[in-house]
Scaffold this motif. Structure first.
Motif, PDB file in Angstrom:
ATOM      1  N   HIS A   1       0.811  -1.216   0.000  1.00 20.70           N
ATOM      2  CA  HIS A   1       0.000   0.000   0.000  1.00 20.70           C
ATOM      3  C   HIS A   1       0.849   1.274   0.000  1.00 20.70           C
ATOM      4  CE1 HIS A   1      -3.612   2.399   0.707  1.00 20.70           C
ATOM      5  NE2 HIS A   1      -2.968   3.018   1.691  1.00 20.70           N
ATOM      6  N   ASP A   2       2.026   1.217   0.642  1.00 19.75           N
ATOM      7  CA  ASP A   2       2.915   2.383   0.686  1.00 19.75           C
ATOM      8  C   ASP A   2       3.822   2.465  -0.553  1.00 19.75           C
ATOM      9  OD1 ASP A   2       4.712   0.315   1.129  1.00 19.75           O
ATOM     10  OD2 ASP A   2       5.452   1.097   3.041  1.00 19.75           O
ATOM     11  N   HIS A   3       3.523   1.632  -1.546  1.00 22.18           N
ATOM     12  CA  HIS A   3       4.242   1.565  -2.827  1.00 22.18           C
ATOM     13  C   HIS A   3       5.641   0.962  -2.711  1.00 22.18           C
ATOM     14  CE1 HIS A   3       0.975   3.506  -4.889  1.00 22.18           C
ATOM     15  NE2 HIS A   3       0.940   4.403  -3.905  1.00 22.18           N
ATOM     16  N   SER A   4       5.943   0.315  -1.582  1.00 20.41           N
ATOM     17  CA  SER A   4       7.218  -0.405  -1.473  1.00 20.41           C
ATOM     18  C   SER A   4       7.099  -1.729  -2.247  1.00 20.41           C
ATOM     19  CB  SER A   4       7.580  -0.659  -0.006  1.00 20.41           C
ATOM     20  OG  SER A   4       6.598  -1.466   0.620  1.00 20.41           O
ATOM     21  N   PHE A   5       8.220  -2.162  -2.802  1.00 16.95           N
ATOM     22  CA  PHE A   5       8.254  -3.397  -3.594  1.00 16.95           C
ATOM     23  C   PHE A   5       7.884  -4.598  -2.725  1.00 16.95           C
ATOM     24  CE2 PHE A   5      10.617  -7.129  -5.091  1.00 16.95           C
ATOM     25  CZ  PHE A   5      10.125  -7.221  -6.391  1.00 16.95           C
ATOM     26  N   HIS A   6       7.055  -5.499  -3.284  1.00 25.07           N
ATOM     27  CA  HIS A   6       6.653  -6.707  -2.568  1.00 25.07           C
ATOM     28  C   HIS A   6       7.225  -7.963  -3.233  1.00 25.07           C
ATOM     29  CE1 HIS A   6       4.331  -9.632  -0.401  1.00 25.07           C
ATOM     30  NE2 HIS A   6       3.570  -9.915  -1.433  1.00 25.07           N
ATOM     31  N   ARG A   7       6.961  -8.146  -4.530  1.00 21.32           N
ATOM     32  CA  ARG A   7       7.370  -9.388  -5.197  1.00 21.32           C
ATOM     33  C   ARG A   7       7.304  -9.175  -6.712  1.00 21.32           C
ATOM     34  NH1 ARG A   7       3.798 -13.080  -2.768  1.00 21.32           N
ATOM     35  NH2 ARG A   7       5.427 -13.440  -1.234  1.00 21.32           N
ATOM     36  N   SER A   8       8.159  -9.900  -7.447  1.00 20.12           N
ATOM     37  CA  SER A   8       8.067  -9.854  -8.915  1.00 20.12           C
ATOM     38  C   SER A   8       8.187 -11.257  -9.496  1.00 20.12           C
ATOM     39  CB  SER A   8       9.149  -8.951  -9.503  1.00 20.12           C
ATOM     40  OG  SER A   8      10.429  -9.521  -9.317  1.00 20.12           O
ATOM     41  N   TRP A   9       7.549 -11.420 -10.641  1.00 20.50           N
ATOM     42  CA  TRP A   9       7.643 -12.628 -11.447  1.00 20.50           C
ATOM     43  C   TRP A   9       8.310 -12.175 -12.734  1.00 20.50           C
ATOM     44  CZ3 TRP A   9       3.791 -11.214  -8.304  1.00 20.50           C
ATOM     45  CH2 TRP A   9       3.325 -12.142  -7.375  1.00 20.50           C
ATOM     46  N   ASP A  10       9.478 -12.740 -12.981  1.00 20.72           N
ATOM     47  CA  ASP A  10      10.347 -12.281 -14.050  1.00 20.72           C
ATOM     48  C   ASP A  10       9.726 -12.297 -15.435  1.00 20.72           C
ATOM     49  OD1 ASP A  10      12.822 -11.196 -13.886  1.00 20.72           O
ATOM     50  OD2 ASP A  10      13.834 -12.960 -14.691  1.00 20.72           O
ATOM     51  N   LYS A  11       9.070 -13.396 -15.790  1.00 21.64           N
ATOM     52  CA  LYS A  11       8.639 -13.567 -17.176  1.00 21.64           C
ATOM     53  C   LYS A  11       7.328 -14.340 -17.228  1.00 21.64           C
ATOM     54  CE  LYS A  11      10.383 -16.574 -20.326  1.00 21.64           C
ATOM     55  NZ  LYS A  11      11.363 -17.257 -21.158  1.00 21.64           N
ATOM     56  N   THR A  12       6.315 -13.689 -17.725  1.00 23.18           N
ATOM     57  CA  THR A  12       5.033 -14.335 -17.984  1.00 23.18           C
ATOM     58  C   THR A  12       4.678 -14.055 -19.436  1.00 23.18           C
ATOM     59  OG1 THR A  12       4.286 -14.161 -15.690  1.00 23.18           O
ATOM     60  CG2 THR A  12       2.575 -14.377 -17.369  1.00 23.18           C
ATOM     61  N   THR A  13       4.302 -15.089 -20.164  1.00 28.07           N
ATOM     62  CA  THR A  13       3.970 -14.946 -21.578  1.00 28.07           C
ATOM     63  C   THR A  13       2.488 -14.632 -21.715  1.00 28.07           C
ATOM     64  OG1 THR A  13       5.684 -16.560 -22.130  1.00 28.07           O
ATOM     65  CG2 THR A  13       4.024 -16.117 -23.820  1.00 28.07           C
ATOM     66  N   LEU A  14       2.184 -13.527 -22.389  1.00 31.00           N
ATOM     67  CA  LEU A  14       0.782 -13.185 -22.622  1.00 31.00           C
ATOM     68  C   LEU A  14       0.158 -14.199 -23.572  1.00 31.00           C
ATOM     69  CD1 LEU A  14       0.682  -9.313 -23.081  1.00 31.00           C
ATOM     70  CD2 LEU A  14      -0.086 -10.669 -21.146  1.00 31.00           C
ATOM     71  N   ILE A  15      -1.024 -14.667 -23.211  1.00 29.64           N
ATOM     72  CA  ILE A  15      -1.762 -15.602 -24.054  1.00 29.64           C
ATOM     73  C   ILE A  15      -2.957 -14.891 -24.673  1.00 29.64           C
ATOM     74  CG2 ILE A  15      -2.949 -17.825 -24.147  1.00 29.64           C
ATOM     75  CD1 ILE A  15      -1.683 -18.426 -21.378  1.00 29.64           C
ATOM     76  N   HIS A  16      -3.570 -13.980 -23.879  1.00 30.22           N
ATOM     77  CA  HIS A  16      -4.811 -13.333 -24.315  1.00 30.22           C
ATOM     78  C   HIS A  16      -4.934 -11.976 -23.637  1.00 30.22           C
ATOM     79  CE1 HIS A  16      -9.055 -13.014 -25.408  1.00 30.22           C
ATOM     80  NE2 HIS A  16      -9.297 -12.652 -24.156  1.00 30.22           N
ATOM     81  N   THR A  17      -5.303 -10.976 -24.419  1.00 28.47           N
ATOM     82  CA  THR A  17      -5.630  -9.676 -23.840  1.00 28.47           C
ATOM     83  C   THR A  17      -6.939  -9.206 -24.457  1.00 28.47           C
ATOM     84  OG1 THR A  17      -4.398  -8.441 -25.511  1.00 28.47           O
ATOM     85  CG2 THR A  17      -3.212  -9.005 -23.508  1.00 28.47           C
ATOM     86  N   SER A  18      -7.784  -8.634 -23.633  1.00 27.41           N
ATOM     87  CA  SER A  18      -9.045  -8.064 -24.116  1.00 27.41           C
ATOM     88  C   SER A  18      -9.422  -6.913 -23.199  1.00 27.41           C
ATOM     89  CB  SER A  18     -10.150  -9.128 -24.111  1.00 27.41           C
ATOM     90  OG  SER A  18     -10.556  -9.403 -22.776  1.00 27.41           O
ATOM     91  N   ASP A  19     -10.555  -6.296 -23.468  1.00 31.33           N
ATOM     92  CA  ASP A  19     -11.031  -5.224 -22.599  1.00 31.33           C
ATOM     93  C   ASP A  19     -11.410  -5.752 -21.223  1.00 31.33           C
ATOM     94  OD1 ASP A  19     -10.658  -3.416 -24.629  1.00 31.33           O
ATOM     95  OD2 ASP A  19     -12.761  -3.388 -25.245  1.00 31.33           O
TER      96      ASP A  19
END
Length: 178
Positions: free
Chosen positions: A16-34
């Motif tokens: 909530h204070d905008h401090s870094f929590h966690r990251s996932w290096d690489k995720t491949t997009l399969i689908h994007t829509s509205d």
């Protein structure tokens, strides 16, 4: 404009204070829509706020509904599909970076679609430490109820065949872009 299917994106969560929590290096997009963004990853590097790094153990399908206060990671294991639902702010996608604020509570869902709500103590602690406004606390509670309603109704990523269908698509997209 969202990146095209086959594009690799990075996922980052913050507190909530905008401090870094966690990251996932690489995720491949399969689908994007509205309505939704769906990605897949397998043995991806995860970095924690304290600098620790680890790799996921199995393929996963990640679902981010636009405007939703939760996202879903469906982990495909030998004994079935397990889900980890992060309660968090609606996501933002800028370029190849998807980010959101993690609000501590998680719903773990088992292959038989029973579930457990996790991290109530962490939520209570951070609510005070990070000064969550009452409307955020209320919205987080609503999001937990929404996840449970989706599980019970077999909606979205919890519907029969959803994860399998998107995992097949992930394998095709990933193979086309390697």
């Amino acid at each position: 404009m969202s990146p095209a299917p086959g594009t690799n994106i990075r996922i980052e969560s913050y507190k909530h204070d905008h401090s870094f929590h966690r990251s996932w290096d690489k995720t491949t997009l399969i689908h994007t829509s509205d309505a939704v963004i769906i990605g897949g990853n397998d043995r991806v590097k995860v970095t924690e706020a304290d600098g620790r790094e680890w790799r996921t153990r199995e393929p996963a399908i990640c679902t981010f509904g636009r405007g939703q206060w939760f996202n879903t990671i469906a982990m495909i294991r030998d004994d079935g599909i397990y889900y980890y639902c992060n309660i968090g702010s609606p996501f933002s996608l800028k370029g190849n970076l998807l980010s959101y604020i993690d609000y501590d509570l998680d719903v773990k869902v088992y292959p038989d679609l029973t579930y457990t709500i996790l991290d109530e103590e962490e939520f209570a602690l951070h609510s005070k430490q990070l000064n969550y406004p009452p409307q955020i606390i209320a919205r987080v509670r609503v999001a937990v109820k929404e996840v449970i309603e989706w599980i019970v109704a077999r909606r979205g990523p919890f519907q029969n065949g959803f994860v399998q269908r998107w995992y097949e698509r992930y394998q095709l997209v990933r193979d086309d872009h390697e």
